[in-house]
Design an enzyme around this catalytic site. Structure first.
Site, PDB file in Angstrom:
ATOM      1  N   LYS A   9      33.497 -27.706   6.570  1.00 35.96           N
ATOM      2  CA  LYS A   9      34.544 -28.665   6.216  1.00 35.96           C
ATOM      3  C   LYS A   9      35.604 -28.736   7.323  1.00 35.96           C
ATOM      4  CE  LYS A   9      33.801 -27.779   1.267  1.00 35.96           C
ATOM      5  NZ  LYS A   9      34.438 -27.361  -0.016  1.00 35.96           N
ATOM      6  N   TYR A  49      30.724 -36.101  -3.410  1.00 33.45           N
ATOM      7  CA  TYR A  49      31.446 -35.413  -4.477  1.00 33.45           C
ATOM      8  C   TYR A  49      31.525 -36.245  -5.757  1.00 33.45           C
ATOM      9  CZ  TYR A  49      32.915 -31.327  -1.740  1.00 33.45           C
ATOM     10  OH  TYR A  49      32.944 -30.140  -1.028  1.00 33.45           O
ATOM     11  N   ASN A 112      38.053 -24.200   1.536  1.00 34.83           N
ATOM     12  CA  ASN A 112      37.199 -23.005   1.480  1.00 34.83           C
ATOM     13  C   ASN A 112      36.042 -23.070   2.487  1.00 34.83           C
ATOM     14  OD1 ASN A 112      35.671 -24.931   0.261  1.00 34.83           O
ATOM     15  ND2 ASN A 112      35.609 -23.961  -1.746  1.00 34.83           N
ATOM     16  N   HIS A 115      30.622 -26.213   2.439  1.00 40.77           N
ATOM     17  CA  HIS A 115      29.898 -26.738   1.279  1.00 40.77           C
ATOM     18  C   HIS A 115      28.447 -26.293   1.366  1.00 40.77           C
ATOM     19  CE1 HIS A 115      28.093 -29.433  -1.672  1.00 40.77           C
ATOM     20  NE2 HIS A 115      27.139 -29.621  -0.768  1.00 40.77           N
ATOM     21  N   GLU A 126      21.583 -34.693  -1.361  1.00 36.35           N
ATOM     22  CA  GLU A 126      22.686 -34.590  -0.399  1.00 36.35           C
ATOM     23  C   GLU A 126      22.184 -34.741   1.045  1.00 36.35           C
ATOM     24  OE1 GLU A 126      24.556 -30.849  -1.312  1.00 36.35           O
ATOM     25  OE2 GLU A 126      25.388 -31.582  -3.201  1.00 36.35           O
TER      26      GLU A 126
HETATM   27  P1  IDP Z   1      31.580 -25.218  -4.688  1.00 34.81           P
HETATM   28  O1  IDP Z   1      31.934 -25.824  -3.347  1.00 34.81           O
HETATM   29  O2  IDP Z   1      31.799 -23.730  -4.704  1.00 34.81           O
HETATM   30  O3  IDP Z   1      30.219 -25.629  -5.184  1.00 34.81           O
HETATM   31  P2  IDP Z   1      32.663 -27.078  -6.663  1.00 34.81           P
HETATM   32  O4  IDP Z   1      33.108 -26.658  -8.028  1.00 34.81           O
HETATM   33  O5  IDP Z   1      31.383 -27.856  -6.553  1.00 34.81           O
HETATM   34  O6  IDP Z   1      32.651 -25.776  -5.741  1.00 34.81           O
HETATM   35  O7  IDP Z   1      33.843 -27.943  -6.045  1.00 34.81           O
HETATM   36  C1  IDP Z   1      33.652 -28.672  -4.868  1.00 34.81           C
HETATM   37  C2  IDP Z   1      34.823 -28.433  -3.945  1.00 34.81           C
HETATM   38  O8  IDP Z   1      35.993 -28.961  -4.566  1.00 34.81           O
HETATM   39  C3  IDP Z   1      35.157 -26.961  -3.699  1.00 34.81           C
HETATM   40  O9  IDP Z   1      34.368 -26.375  -2.681  1.00 34.81           O
HETATM   41  C4  IDP Z   1      36.610 -27.058  -3.313  1.00 34.81           C
HETATM   42  O10 IDP Z   1      36.760 -27.502  -1.956  1.00 34.81           O
HETATM   43  C5  IDP Z   1      37.108 -28.150  -4.259  1.00 34.81           C
HETATM   44  N1  IDP Z   1      37.647 -27.631  -5.527  1.00 34.81           N
HETATM   45  C6  IDP Z   1      36.935 -27.156  -6.580  1.00 34.81           C
HETATM   46  N2  IDP Z   1      37.747 -26.779  -7.589  1.00 34.81           N
HETATM   47  C7  IDP Z   1      38.996 -27.042  -7.150  1.00 34.81           C
HETATM   48  C8  IDP Z   1      40.302 -26.870  -7.748  1.00 34.81           C
HETATM   49  O11 IDP Z   1      40.442 -26.412  -8.874  1.00 34.81           O
HETATM   50  N3  IDP Z   1      41.368 -27.240  -6.979  1.00 34.81           N
HETATM   51  C9  IDP Z   1      41.237 -27.765  -5.725  1.00 34.81           C
HETATM   52  N4  IDP Z   1      40.042 -27.940  -5.142  1.00 34.81           N
HETATM   53  C10 IDP Z   1      38.934 -27.587  -5.840  1.00 34.81           C
HETATM   54 MG    MG Z   2      29.537 -27.559  -5.718  1.00 31.90          MG
END
Ligand code: IDP
Ligand code: MG
Length: 148
Positions: A9, A49, A112, A115, A126
């Site tokens: 990212k 997303y 984080n 992805h 994807e």
């Molecule tokens: P993942 O990347 O661990 O699969 P997902 O739940 O699919 O997590 O969420 C996609 C992305 O959305 C996350 O990697 C993160 O960047 C963002 N995200 C998820 N939950 C939150 C939140 O509660 N607050 C802000 N950003 C979030």
């Molecule tokens: Mg995810």
């Protein structure tokens, strides 16, 4: 052989962690099948997303993903989806254990670094969003018999 989509990212590129994080996937034994640097369009980010549409963090997430260059990759290998998710750790950097990518380098929930597809079916969908078929390269690494 299973494939997964990994996207480094914008925070990963801006923090100059691209090489460090690619190394984790490479050293594990996964095989790189596609790689490119791109700033995702709004449409690509929305499609990628789509499952999160309507969630409170959705708009911010799209803004983040489209804010600068990302590195999109396809990695393949045995159980590549799960293997990559294990290397990544959990979503929230504060809860991700040490020796995972997010555990070692992230504090944020949103920012984080990486992805990774969460199922082989989602990986296939994807990969189609991010890559044209001729951007993927098939080959047999010389150490394939050792890595498995
Ligand atoms: P993942 O990347 O661990 O699969 P997902 O739940 O699919 O997590 O969420 C996609 C992305 O959305 C996350 O990697 C993160 O960047 C963002 N995200 C998820 N939950 C939150 C939140 O509660 N607050 C802000 N950003 C979030
Ligand atoms: Mg995810």
């Amino acid at each position: 052989m299973q494939q997964t989509l990994i996207v480094l990212k914008p925070d990963c590129v801006q923090r100059r962690l691209v090489g460090t994080i690619i190394e984790r996937f490479e050293k594990k034994g996964l095989r790189l099948a596609g790689l490119k640097l791109l700033t995702p369009s709004r449409k690509l980010a929305e499609d990628h997303y789509a499952v999160h549409k309507g969630k409170p963090f959705y708009d911010s997430l799209l803004q983040f993903l489209t804010s600068g260059p990302t590195v999109a990759m396809v990695w393949e290998g045995r159980e590549a989806v799960t293997v990559a998710r294990t290397l990544m750790g959990v979503t929230d950097g504060t809860k991700s254990p040490p020796a995972t990518i997010r555990g070692d380098f992230a504090l944020s929930v949103q920012n984080n670094l990486v992805h990774g597809s969460d199922s082989p079916e989602n990986a296939a969908a994807e990969i189609k969003l991010w890559f044209k078929p001729d951007e993927l390269v098939a080959y047999r690494p010389t150490d394939a018999d050792w890595v498995g």
